[in-house]
Design a protein around this motif. Structure first.
Motif, short mmCIF file in Angstrom:
data_model
loop_
_atom_site.label_atom_id
_atom_site.label_comp_id
_atom_site.label_asym_id
_atom_site.label_seq_id
_atom_site.Cartn_x
_atom_site.Cartn_y
_atom_site.Cartn_z
N SER A 1 0.83 -1.20 0.00
CA SER A 1 0.00 0.00 0.00
C SER A 1 0.87 1.26 0.00
CB SER A 1 -0.94 0.00 1.21
OG SER A 1 -1.80 -1.13 1.17
N ASP A 2 1.97 1.23 0.77
CA ASP A 2 2.87 2.38 0.83
C ASP A 2 3.51 2.64 -0.53
OD1 ASP A 2 4.02 1.63 4.20
OD2 ASP A 2 2.22 2.63 3.47
N VAL A 3 3.96 1.55 -1.22
CA VAL A 3 4.60 1.70 -2.54
C VAL A 3 3.61 2.28 -3.55
CG1 VAL A 3 5.63 0.45 -4.46
CG2 VAL A 3 6.28 -0.13 -2.11
N ILE A 4 2.39 1.75 -3.56
CA ILE A 4 1.36 2.24 -4.48
C ILE A 4 1.07 3.71 -4.21
CG2 ILE A 4 -1.06 2.03 -5.13
CD1 ILE A 4 -0.80 -0.98 -4.61
N LEU A 5 1.01 4.09 -2.95
CA LEU A 5 0.75 5.49 -2.59
C LEU A 5 1.84 6.40 -3.10
CD1 LEU A 5 -1.01 7.54 -1.11
CD2 LEU A 5 0.24 6.99 0.99
N VAL A 6 3.11 5.96 -2.98
CA VAL A 6 4.24 6.77 -3.45
C VAL A 6 4.18 6.93 -4.97
CG1 VAL A 6 6.74 6.82 -3.69
CG2 VAL A 6 5.72 6.19 -1.51
N LEU A 7 3.88 5.82 -5.69
CA LEU A 7 3.80 5.88 -7.15
C LEU A 7 2.68 6.83 -7.61
CD1 LEU A 7 4.36 2.14 -8.11
CD2 LEU A 7 5.96 4.02 -8.38
N VAL A 8 1.52 6.69 -6.99
CA VAL A 8 0.38 7.56 -7.36
C VAL A 8 0.72 9.02 -7.11
CG1 VAL A 8 -1.99 8.16 -6.77
CG2 VAL A 8 -1.35 5.76 -7.02
N THR A 9 1.36 9.30 -5.99
CA THR A 9 1.74 10.67 -5.67
C THR A 9 2.74 11.23 -6.68
OG1 THR A 9 1.41 10.18 -3.31
CG2 THR A 9 2.66 12.16 -3.87
N THR A 10 3.74 10.39 -7.06
CA THR A 10 4.75 10.82 -8.03
C THR A 10 4.13 11.11 -9.39
OG1 THR A 10 6.40 9.46 -6.87
CG2 THR A 10 6.94 10.19 -9.11
N LEU A 11 3.25 10.20 -9.85
CA LEU A 11 2.59 10.40 -11.14
C LEU A 11 1.71 11.65 -11.13
CD1 LEU A 11 1.59 6.72 -12.03
CD2 LEU A 11 3.38 8.11 -13.08
N THR A 12 1.04 11.88 -10.04
CA THR A 12 0.19 13.07 -9.93
C THR A 12 1.01 14.35 -10.04
OG1 THR A 12 -1.35 11.83 -8.52
CG2 THR A 12 -1.50 14.24 -8.49
#
Length: 357
Positions: free
Chosen positions: A266-277
């Motif tokens: 969940s933490d990795v997915i959150l970081v990726l989504v934040t970076t893409l945003t």
């Protein structure tokens, strides 16, 4: 009259029964301090009223309190243990005497169930304990320190379980309940220490620290250990209970590991989504900025084109040739009467460049 005789007879019989059927219990109590003692009753009397009564004879016994009622004494019933406790805050030496742990059975024609004990209230008790309430974890160990006066130095010392009256003496080790009980004299300190190891949940209950004819109650509470303190012994084919505990622990550990893995994902997915945003925001800002600058550049280019055209026009005008025209008139002889008056005019145009001037 008959009613009074029945009461007297009932009291005498109960008093005699208590003396003959119950070992004398002599509880040591320190004056001015709080205290608590247990009273045991048969399981068939779980729903009956319990009470605490003072007096050496049943007929003259004064009921001090019932269960769930307050007064100088308070009673608390534990039906699942077949025990009720009597608790007080402040007893004086004048409160020493006989007391009854009793349960109502029926009307005056039926004897109540109960037994008597003696409270010895002293400013400096001959027998006491450091703590009257001790707790421990399953599989662990506890120790209880019992104190006695110099007059009881040579008296026998015991650690007795209230429920089954089983007693352990100094130096004795017993493993009948899968727990070891050792009693050790503390030379020169007028005390002895009770050590219980390998505790089981069924070791919970009330015990007496006994010296001579005096007893002091101690409540022992055993609970399951916290998860991080669990130690599982090596399993054998006959250790079914140990196998169950080990399986439960394994399931708990696996569940915790799975939960941690899910949390990490969940933490990795959150970081990726934040970076893409953030990247998308940067791209959008760049596009908007470029679109905003484009009209300005177009205007500049249009202006430059206009100036260039204007300059070119000026240069064309300046560099163009000068045209001179000369007109020559010729007279032609008349050929007829119709055109006798007409004249023919010829014009010659000659272009001369300005540069030639």
């Amino acid at each position: 009259m008959i009613y009074q005789m029945v009461l007297i007879l009932s009291g005498i019989l109960l008093h005699i029964t208590g003396e003959a059927g119950t070992e004398k219990i002599n509880i040591g109590v320190k004056s001015g301090s709080a205290g608590i003692i247990p009273c045991h009753y048969d399981k068939i009397h779980e729903e009956n009223h319990k009470y605490w009564c003072k007096g050496s004879a049943w007929i003259s016994c004064e009921i001090l309190t019932y269960a769930n009622k307050t007064g100088k004494y308070s009673l608390t019933d534990y039906p699942n243990q077949n025990i009720f406790t009597v608790q007080w805050e402040n007893l004086q030496t004048s409160d020493s005497g006989y007391y009854w742990c009793a349960v109502e059975i029926g009307d005056y024609n039926v004897l109540d169930a109960g037994y008597y004990l003696y409270l010895t209230v002293q400013s400096v008790p001959d027998v006491s304990v450091v703590s009257s309430s001790v707790s421990g974890h399953e599989g662990g160990d506890i120790s209880v320190q019992c104190l006695y006066s110099s007059g009881y130095k040579d008296k026998p010392k015991q650690w007795c379980r209230f429920k089954d009256k089983g007693c352990y003496t100094v130096g004795k080790t017993d493993t009948s309940q899968n727990s070891s009980v050792q009693i050790r004299e503390n030379d020169g300190r007028r005390s002895f220490t009770v050590l219980m190891t390998g505790l089981r949940l069924n070791d919970s209950g009330w015990y007496f620290c006994t010296v001579g004819d005096l007893q002091v109650p101690v409540q022992l509470t055993i609970t399951k250990p916290k998860r991080e303190f669990i130690t599982i012994p090596a399993a054998t084919p006959s250790d079914s209970e140990t196998d169950i505990e080990e399986t439960n622990l394994s399931l708990t550990v696996n569940s915790e590991i799975h939960s941690k893995d899910e949390q990490n994902k969940s933490d990795v997915i959150l970081v990726l989504v934040t970076t893409l945003t953030l990247l998308m925001l940067v791209i959008i800002v760049a596009i908007v900025w470029r679109l905003k600058k484009k009209p300005e550049r177009g205007q500049i280019r249009e202006k430059e084109h206009f100036n260039s055209t204007r300059n070119a026009s000026s240069a064309s005008v300046d560099d163009c040739s000068v045209i001179y025209s000369s007109v020559i008139t010729f007279h032609k002889a008349p050929s007829s009467s119709l055109n006798s008056e007409a004249e023919v005019i010829y014009s010659a145009v000659k272009q001369i460049s300005k540069a030639s001037e």
